[in-house]
Design a protein around this motif. Structure first.
Motif: not given
Length: 138
Positions: A38-44
């Motif tokens: 959540x927050x940084x949507x570029x991390x999976x």
């Protein structure tokens, strides 16, 4: 003389030993769990999911006349585990690897094609559902 000498593996149901020419379906599987921050949507994050021990064991062998065989009972649960032993090369009697399957139910039995024009062996095919698979080395 060993009647199963051509096989590199043996199949046991309790104390009974059976010969098969082909076995497949031994394996485990794990589905990954994907978690997005959540927050940084570029991390999976890809996390390890639970291991699925269940599967379908498929076995083939030549049909035998007059033999009582427990795998013909489609729809029945087997009360004993199936153990598959693989021997190392060179005729050594000790198994190299053992697969033990529990929670077995006969899913399907199928006779091979009957063709009077061919000079072939009648093949029985069996499918067994299993709940647990244990692998051990010797």
């Amino acid at each position: 003389m060993d009647p199963l000498a051509a096989y590199a593996f043996r199949v046991f149901l309790g104390e009974l030993e059976f010969g098969f020419s082909r076995i497949s379906g031994l394996g485990r599987e794990s589905e990954p769990v994907i978690y997005q921050e959540g927050g940084l949507n570029d991390r999976v994050h890809v996390l390890r999911g639970p291991v699925k021990n269940c599967g379908v064991l498929r076995m083939e062998r030549g049909a035998y006349a007059g033999e009582s065989f427990p795998f013909y009972l489609a729809g029945e649960r087997l009360s004993q585990p199936v153990r598959i032993e693989v021997r190392p090369p060179g005729g050594v009697r000790l198994p190299g690897k053992i697969w033990t399957l529990t929670g077995l139910a006969v899913k399907k039995w199928e006779a091979g094609e009957l063709d009077a024009m061919q000079d072939t062996i009648l093949i029985d095919r069996f499918e067994l559902d299993y709940e647990s698979l244990y692998v051990s080395d010797i």
